[in-house]
Motif scaffolding. Sequence first.
Motif, PDB file in Angstrom:
ATOM      1  N   THR A 296       0.834  -1.208   0.000  1.00  9.97           N
ATOM      2  CA  THR A 296       0.000   0.000   0.000  1.00  9.97           C
ATOM      3  C   THR A 296       0.864   1.250   0.000  1.00  9.97           C
ATOM      4  OG1 THR A 296      -1.729  -1.178   1.209  1.00  9.97           O
ATOM      5  CG2 THR A 296      -1.839   1.228   1.216  1.00  9.97           C
ATOM      6  N   LEU A 297       1.990   1.190   0.723  1.00  9.96           N
ATOM      7  CA  LEU A 297       2.887   2.337   0.763  1.00  9.96           C
ATOM      8  C   LEU A 297       3.549   2.576  -0.588  1.00  9.96           C
ATOM      9  CD1 LEU A 297       4.615   1.704   4.206  1.00  9.96           C
ATOM     10  CD2 LEU A 297       2.814   3.325   3.687  1.00  9.96           C
ATOM     11  N   PHE A 298       3.829   1.506  -1.312  1.00 11.80           N
ATOM     12  CA  PHE A 298       4.461   1.652  -2.620  1.00 11.80           C
ATOM     13  C   PHE A 298       3.515   2.314  -3.624  1.00 11.80           C
ATOM     14  CE2 PHE A 298       7.272  -1.643  -0.947  1.00 11.80           C
ATOM     15  CZ  PHE A 298       8.503  -1.163  -1.360  1.00 11.80           C
ATOM     16  N   TYR A 299       2.254   1.990  -3.525  1.00  7.45           N
ATOM     17  CA  TYR A 299       1.278   2.541  -4.464  1.00  7.45           C
ATOM     18  C   TYR A 299       0.772   3.920  -4.045  1.00  7.45           C
ATOM     19  CZ  TYR A 299       1.019  -2.026  -6.700  1.00  7.45           C
ATOM     20  OH  TYR A 299       1.328  -3.177  -7.381  1.00  7.45           O
ATOM     21  N   PHE A 300       1.094   4.330  -2.834  1.00  8.43           N
ATOM     22  CA  PHE A 300       0.572   5.605  -2.330  1.00  8.43           C
ATOM     23  C   PHE A 300       0.971   6.794  -3.198  1.00  8.43           C
ATOM     24  CE2 PHE A 300       0.816   9.368   0.427  1.00  8.43           C
ATOM     25  CZ  PHE A 300      -0.504   9.438   0.852  1.00  8.43           C
ATOM     26  N   PRO A 301       2.257   6.965  -3.591  1.00  6.91           N
ATOM     27  CA  PRO A 301       2.613   8.127  -4.432  1.00  6.91           C
ATOM     28  C   PRO A 301       1.847   8.157  -5.753  1.00  6.91           C
ATOM     29  CG  PRO A 301       4.583   7.144  -3.502  1.00  6.91           C
ATOM     30  CD  PRO A 301       3.453   6.202  -3.206  1.00  6.91           C
ATOM     31  N   GLN A 302       1.661   7.023  -6.379  1.00  3.22           N
ATOM     32  CA  GLN A 302       0.904   6.989  -7.634  1.00  3.22           C
ATOM     33  C   GLN A 302      -0.554   7.366  -7.404  1.00  3.22           C
ATOM     34  OE1 GLN A 302       1.448   3.116  -9.356  1.00  3.22           O
ATOM     35  NE2 GLN A 302       3.681   3.308  -9.486  1.00  3.22           N
ATOM     36  N   ASN A 303      -1.118   6.874  -6.303  1.00  5.37           N
ATOM     37  CA  ASN A 303      -2.513   7.204  -5.995  1.00  5.37           C
ATOM     38  C   ASN A 303      -2.675   8.691  -5.697  1.00  5.37           C
ATOM     39  OD1 ASN A 303      -3.334   4.528  -6.297  1.00  5.37           O
ATOM     40  ND2 ASN A 303      -2.985   4.049  -4.136  1.00  5.37           N
TER      41      ASN A 303
ATOM     42  N   TYR B 288      -9.038  15.190  -2.080  1.00  5.70           N
ATOM     43  CA  TYR B 288      -8.164  15.210  -0.922  1.00  5.70           C
ATOM     44  C   TYR B 288      -8.615  14.223   0.152  1.00  5.70           C
ATOM     45  CZ  TYR B 288      -6.955  19.552  -3.259  1.00  5.70           C
ATOM     46  OH  TYR B 288      -6.586  20.474  -4.197  1.00  5.70           O
ATOM     47  N   GLU B 289      -9.876  13.881   0.165  1.00  8.29           N
ATOM     48  CA  GLU B 289     -10.370  12.923   1.155  1.00  8.29           C
ATOM     49  C   GLU B 289      -9.744  11.544   0.936  1.00  8.29           C
ATOM     50  OE1 GLU B 289     -12.205  11.458   4.402  1.00  8.29           O
ATOM     51  OE2 GLU B 289     -12.138  13.564   3.765  1.00  8.29           O
ATOM     52  N   SER B 290      -9.620  11.136  -0.326  1.00 10.80           N
ATOM     53  CA  SER B 290      -8.989   9.844  -0.614  1.00 10.80           C
ATOM     54  C   SER B 290      -7.501   9.867  -0.248  1.00 10.80           C
ATOM     55  CB  SER B 290      -9.161   9.489  -2.097  1.00 10.80           C
ATOM     56  OG  SER B 290     -10.526   9.341  -2.428  1.00 10.80           O
ATOM     57  N   ILE B 291      -6.858  11.000  -0.467  1.00  9.61           N
ATOM     58  CA  ILE B 291      -5.451  11.118  -0.066  1.00  9.61           C
ATOM     59  C   ILE B 291      -5.327  11.021   1.445  1.00  9.61           C
ATOM     60  CG2 ILE B 291      -3.437  12.637  -0.059  1.00  9.61           C
ATOM     61  CD1 ILE B 291      -4.426  13.814  -2.684  1.00  9.61           C
ATOM     62  N   TYR B 292      -6.233  11.661   2.143  1.00 14.74           N
ATOM     63  CA  TYR B 292      -6.214  11.629   3.611  1.00 14.74           C
ATOM     64  C   TYR B 292      -6.463  10.210   4.127  1.00 14.74           C
ATOM     65  CZ  TYR B 292      -7.876  12.423   8.371  1.00 14.74           C
ATOM     66  OH  TYR B 292      -8.074  12.368   9.717  1.00 14.74           O
ATOM     67  N   THR B 293      -7.413   9.511   3.525  1.00 15.96           N
ATOM     68  CA  THR B 293      -7.696   8.127   3.929  1.00 15.96           C
ATOM     69  C   THR B 293      -6.485   7.233   3.661  1.00 15.96           C
ATOM     70  OG1 THR B 293     -10.039   8.459   3.406  1.00 15.96           O
ATOM     71  CG2 THR B 293      -9.255   6.184   3.601  1.00 15.96           C
ATOM     72  N   GLY B 294      -5.861   7.400   2.497  1.00 13.80           N
ATOM     73  CA  GLY B 294      -4.658   6.619   2.197  1.00 13.80           C
ATOM     74  C   GLY B 294      -3.511   6.933   3.137  1.00 13.80           C
ATOM     75  N   LEU B 295      -3.417   8.179   3.567  1.00 12.41           N
ATOM     76  CA  LEU B 295      -2.355   8.574   4.498  1.00 12.41           C
ATOM     77  C   LEU B 295      -2.549   7.893   5.857  1.00 12.41           C
ATOM     78  CD1 LEU B 295       0.099  10.331   5.168  1.00 12.41           C
ATOM     79  CD2 LEU B 295      -1.483  12.174   5.740  1.00 12.41           C
ATOM     80  N   LYS B 296      -3.773   7.829   6.329  1.00 12.88           N
ATOM     81  CA  LYS B 296      -4.029   7.160   7.602  1.00 12.88           C
ATOM     82  C   LYS B 296      -3.715   5.666   7.511  1.00 12.88           C
ATOM     83  CE  LYS B 296      -8.295   8.548   8.294  1.00 12.88           C
ATOM     84  NZ  LYS B 296      -9.587   8.763   8.995  1.00 12.88           N
TER      85      LYS B 296
ATOM     86  N   ALA C  13      -1.579   4.259   5.449  1.00 14.92           N
ATOM     87  CA  ALA C  13      -0.127   4.124   5.338  1.00 14.92           C
ATOM     88  C   ALA C  13       0.548   4.261   6.695  1.00 14.92           C
ATOM     89  CB  ALA C  13       0.411   5.165   4.368  1.00 14.92           C
ATOM     90  N   ASN C  14       0.065   5.162   7.537  1.00 13.95           N
ATOM     91  CA  ASN C  14       0.672   5.344   8.847  1.00 13.95           C
ATOM     92  C   ASN C  14       0.376   4.188   9.791  1.00 13.95           C
ATOM     93  OD1 ASN C  14       2.090   8.088   9.475  1.00 13.95           O
ATOM     94  ND2 ASN C  14       0.458   8.566   8.019  1.00 13.95           N
ATOM     95  N   LEU C  15      -0.753   3.540   9.600  1.00 11.81           N
ATOM     96  CA  LEU C  15      -1.019   2.337  10.385  1.00 11.81           C
ATOM     97  C   LEU C  15       0.000   1.256  10.056  1.00 11.81           C
ATOM     98  CD1 LEU C  15      -4.929   2.096  10.296  1.00 11.81           C
ATOM     99  CD2 LEU C  15      -3.478   2.640  12.255  1.00 11.81           C
ATOM    100  N   GLN C  16       0.313   1.097   8.788  1.00 16.98           N
ATOM    101  CA  GLN C  16       1.324   0.116   8.405  1.00 16.98           C
ATOM    102  C   GLN C  16       2.707   0.506   8.908  1.00 16.98           C
ATOM    103  OE1 GLN C  16       1.093  -0.560   4.183  1.00 16.98           O
ATOM    104  NE2 GLN C  16      -0.620  -1.985   4.410  1.00 16.98           N
ATOM    105  N   LEU C  17       3.010   1.790   8.890  1.00 17.25           N
ATOM    106  CA  LEU C  17       4.300   2.249   9.406  1.00 17.25           C
ATOM    107  C   LEU C  17       4.425   1.987  10.904  1.00 17.25           C
ATOM    108  CD1 LEU C  17       4.675   5.667   7.540  1.00 17.25           C
ATOM    109  CD2 LEU C  17       5.979   3.600   7.111  1.00 17.25           C
TER     110      LEU C  17
END
Length: 348
Positions: free
Chosen positions: A28-35, A45-53, A55-59
């Motif tokens: 998921t982290l690898f695909y995050f920049p492309q998304n 921006y809502e989808s970016i925010y959801t993806g950021l949360k 990604a941080n759970l995985q981190l």
Amino acid sequence: MIYDQDLASKDKADVIRNSIQIMDTYKTLFYFPQNVDKYLKIDDYESIYTGLKTANLQLAKADANTRQSRLFTQIRDDLNNKILGVQRHILDRLVQFPCSPDDQKILIEYYNIFQAYSASTGNAGATQQLISPGWYCLTEEKKWFINSMIECRDMHIADEKVSVVMKQSNTVDSSDGTKKSPQPPSKHAQQQQQQQQPQQQQQQQQSSSITVQPMSQLPHERNKFIEELCEMFYDIFTDYWRLGTMYLNNLLTLPNESEKKSKLFKPNANVELHSSDEFYALVGEILTTFSNIVRAAFISHTLNQATTSSSDQNQLTPAHKNLLLAWPIQHDAKIISQILPHCLRICR
């Protein structure tokens, strides 16, 4: 020697194996920049925010050995740099005017979310963007607002110059026509002219009555100018004042309480907050510019008297030094007396 080679090959295999495991676990982290690039094209921006949360759970779930790996460090750096890019994109969108206060509020809230994330992660690049997006929007919109009023003035000055030139050319053409000596009419033509004279006089009276009525209303270019300027001023200033009150009432912060209390999205205390006096100074500059533009168009002699002192001239910004740009028709008491009441009526 062979033993050392076996150890080296084993170490390489372990590194490759760990890298593959990280890539599979944190795909998921690898695909995050492309998304992010995909969502920015549609301002989602809502989808970016959801993806950021996510990604941080995985981190956060990563073990100590994984966090120390070179690949994992690169992933985290790419994530942080991408969020900084999102912040720059939002700032660019904030200065695309005109924009409604509701849309500006949404953009500012998301900027605060991503700025709070960058600050909480200790991103070195985040310190370069420690600004208040609400105040940044207010100052930039003030500049755009003033330039829009000046551009409106300049457009109508150009139109009035064209009207004056056309009127002068028509006057010259008519005067040239009167200088030509007509050929003496024949006796038959004189008889016809005498018969048609009463009818022509009646037509001239009707045509003169038709032309006198519109001239009494004076459809002057400056009347069009004040109507357009006041309409534009009312529409923009209403939204500008509303955004300013949102900023002063601290309504342009993180959107919900859970994010305000979260360690990950905690607002940065280093962001400068501006007072109501500073906002009223921006408003005063807008109102002063509007008043000076109107005075220069209708009662320019009063504006000249108000700005003759050197101290006033030195305080004028480059954008304001051309407020005294001369209109083609000036110091004509007859015209001013006809257009000034309409100006006052529209401004009220």
